[in-house]
Design a protein around this motif. Structure first.
Motif, short mmCIF file in Angstrom:
data_model
loop_
_atom_site.label_atom_id
_atom_site.label_comp_id
_atom_site.label_asym_id
_atom_site.label_seq_id
_atom_site.Cartn_x
_atom_site.Cartn_y
_atom_site.Cartn_z
N LEU A 252 15.84 86.14 53.09
CA LEU A 252 16.67 85.06 53.64
C LEU A 252 17.60 85.54 54.75
N VAL A 253 17.58 86.83 55.05
CA VAL A 253 18.33 87.31 56.21
C VAL A 253 17.73 86.72 57.49
N ASP A 254 16.47 86.32 57.40
CA ASP A 254 15.82 85.63 58.51
C ASP A 254 16.33 84.19 58.53
N GLU A 255 17.24 83.92 59.46
CA GLU A 255 17.93 82.63 59.44
C GLU A 255 16.99 81.47 59.69
N GLU A 256 15.90 81.73 60.42
CA GLU A 256 14.92 80.66 60.64
C GLU A 256 14.24 80.28 59.33
N LEU A 257 13.88 81.31 58.55
CA LEU A 257 13.24 81.05 57.25
C LEU A 257 14.21 80.33 56.32
N LEU A 258 15.46 80.79 56.31
CA LEU A 258 16.48 80.17 55.46
C LEU A 258 16.65 78.69 55.81
N ALA A 259 16.72 78.42 57.12
CA ALA A 259 16.89 77.02 57.57
C ALA A 259 15.66 76.20 57.20
N GLU A 260 14.48 76.79 57.37
CA GLU A 260 13.25 76.07 57.04
C GLU A 260 13.20 75.72 55.54
N LEU A 261 13.56 76.70 54.70
CA LEU A 261 13.52 76.46 53.25
C LEU A 261 14.56 75.40 52.85
N ASN A 262 15.72 75.45 53.50
CA ASN A 262 16.76 74.45 53.24
C ASN A 262 16.29 73.06 53.62
N THR A 263 15.69 72.95 54.82
CA THR A 263 15.21 71.66 55.30
C THR A 263 14.13 71.12 54.36
N LEU A 264 13.19 71.99 53.98
CA LEU A 264 12.11 71.54 53.10
C LEU A 264 12.65 71.14 51.73
N ALA A 265 13.61 71.90 51.22
CA ALA A 265 14.19 71.58 49.91
C ALA A 265 14.83 70.20 49.95
N ASN A 266 15.51 69.89 51.06
CA ASN A 266 16.11 68.56 51.21
C ASN A 266 15.05 67.48 51.31
N GLU A 267 14.08 67.75 52.17
CA GLU A 267 13.04 66.75 52.42
C GLU A 267 12.25 66.43 51.15
N PHE A 268 11.92 67.45 50.38
CA PHE A 268 11.07 67.23 49.19
C PHE A 268 11.88 67.19 47.89
N ASN A 269 13.20 67.16 48.04
CA ASN A 269 14.11 67.09 46.90
C ASN A 269 13.86 68.22 45.88
N ARG A 270 13.80 69.43 46.36
CA ARG A 270 13.59 70.61 45.51
C ARG A 270 14.84 71.47 45.50
N ARG A 271 14.88 72.37 44.52
CA ARG A 271 16.00 73.32 44.46
C ARG A 271 15.50 74.74 44.63
N LEU A 272 16.33 75.53 45.27
CA LEU A 272 16.03 76.95 45.45
C LEU A 272 17.12 77.73 44.71
N TYR A 273 16.72 78.45 43.67
CA TYR A 273 17.69 79.19 42.85
C TYR A 273 17.68 80.66 43.25
N LEU A 274 18.87 81.21 43.50
CA LEU A 274 19.00 82.63 43.85
C LEU A 274 19.77 83.33 42.73
N PRO A 275 19.09 84.03 41.85
CA PRO A 275 19.79 84.73 40.76
C PRO A 275 20.72 85.82 41.31
N SER A 276 21.68 86.22 40.48
CA SER A 276 22.62 87.26 40.92
C SER A 276 21.96 88.62 41.07
N GLY A 277 20.78 88.79 40.50
CA GLY A 277 20.06 90.06 40.62
C GLY A 277 20.82 91.18 39.95
N ALA A 278 20.90 92.31 40.64
CA ALA A 278 21.47 93.50 40.02
C ALA A 278 22.99 93.57 40.14
N ILE A 279 23.63 92.51 40.63
CA ILE A 279 25.09 92.55 40.77
C ILE A 279 25.74 91.37 40.03
#
Ligand SMILES: NC(=O)C1=CN([C@@H]2O[C@H](COP(=O)(O)OP(=O)(O)OC[C@H]3O[C@@H](n4cnc5c(N)ncnc54)[C@H](O)[C@@H]3O)[C@@H](O)[C@H]2O)C=CC1
Ligand SMILES: O=C([O-])CC(=O)C(=O)O
Length: 258
Positions: free
Chosen positions: A96-123
């Motif tokens: 997601l450091v790729d801001e284009e990919l991040l924006a695309e995933l955000n737009t698609l999540a809105n358009e298709f009413n989906r959620r993107l979950y980012l776990p805390s991982g190792a921190i």
């Protein structure tokens, strides 16, 4: 919830063991997307899953949610298709450091009413950071990660060595398998270029240690996490795998903490 898993490495095996073998209430992995069916064919009999090598068939299988546990490249190639059809839990967050990919995933999540979950991982501490920065008043966030030298560099060293100092943007570019935590920290806080990262190769430790320091109008906070590694992939911390399970369990909870 029926889960479709992308990847069949260390984290994926942890999830298959914990969810399908030891059983977790209301969770079941039913589909696994792999690149090489032959290599992983035993997963079908061992864990009662169906393997897929074709992404559309995987996404159209009877699953409620997709869990990505593969790598950054897989996020680029597979996630835009996945988020159109399912909610997604993503652990190769460095993508997601790729801001284009991040924006695309955000737009698609809105358009298709989906959620993107980012776990805390190792921190940890992301809840605090998000609250502290709710008015935009966190002024500095830094992460110092120390890992066993053998999981970071080829050469043999006697003493600890700083192998990287810079922004989260640069950290994930140079260490895509080790610095996903810097990107989730940046997303929760003050951004990729503003989050400072130091990476230390230490020949004397066997844990993955992350120290986070933050300052702002709220005050100051310091967290240190001394992670045990996953035996199947010592670059990856046990907590990172557990954090996916934690995220999955929270999805259906009515009492939400933090
Ligand atoms: N957010 C965080 O805190 C953390 C994130 N990670 C990330 O989680 C991911 C998984 O970690 P591990 O399980 O330890 O890695 P691993 O290397 O053990 O397993 C990754 C698996 O994904 C498979 N894979 C790669 N590309 C694929 C594709 N296009 N389609 C299907 N499968 C594919 C590989 O063949 C391998 O089996 C990595 O990207 C790692 O960097 C790891 C630790 C912490
Ligand atoms: O598991 C860890 O300690 C952190 C890690 O590899 C990552 O963030 O990519």
């Amino acid at each position: 919830m029926k889960i479709g898993l992308i990847g069949a490495g260390a984290i994926a095996h942890f999830l298959l063991e914990e969810i399908n073998e030891k059983r977790q209430e209301n969770l079941r992995i039913t589909s696994v997307f792999v690149r090489d069916r032959e290599k992983h064919h035993l997963l079908e009999s061992n864990y009662g899953v169906k393997l897929y090598t074709e992404i559309d068939a995987f996404l159209d299988s009877e699953i409620d949610i997709v869990v990505e546990a593969a790598n950054i490249e897989a996020v680029h190639t597979l996630l835009p298709a996945a988020i159109r059809k399912k909610d997604v839990v993503l652990i190769s967050i460095g993508a997601l450091v790729d801001e284009e990919l991040l924006a695309e995933l955000n737009t698609l999540a809105n358009e298709f009413n989906r959620r993107l979950y980012l776990p805390s991982g190792a921190i940890g501490g992301l809840d605090l950071l998000q609250n502290a920065h709710v008015l935009g008043t966190v002024t500095s966030v830094s992460l110092t990660t120390r890992k066993p030298a053998s999981s970071l560099i080829e050469e043999t060293i006697e003493k600890e060595k700083v192998i990287f100092e810079g922004s989260a943007t640069e950290a994930i570019r140079r260490y895509p398998k080790n610095m996903n935590v810097s990107i989730v920290l940046a997303l929760a806080g003050i951004g990729f270029d503003e989050t400072s990262v130091t990476l230390v190769a230490d020949p004397k430790i066997d844990k993955n240690i992350h120290q986070i320091e933050m300052t702002g109008d709220f005050g100051e906070a310091t967290f240190t996490i001394k992670n045990n590694p996953l035996p199947a992939n010592p670059k990856t911390s046990y907590l990172a795998a557990m954090s996916i399970l934690g995220t999955l369990k929270k999805i259906k909870q009515k009492l939400l903490i933090g």
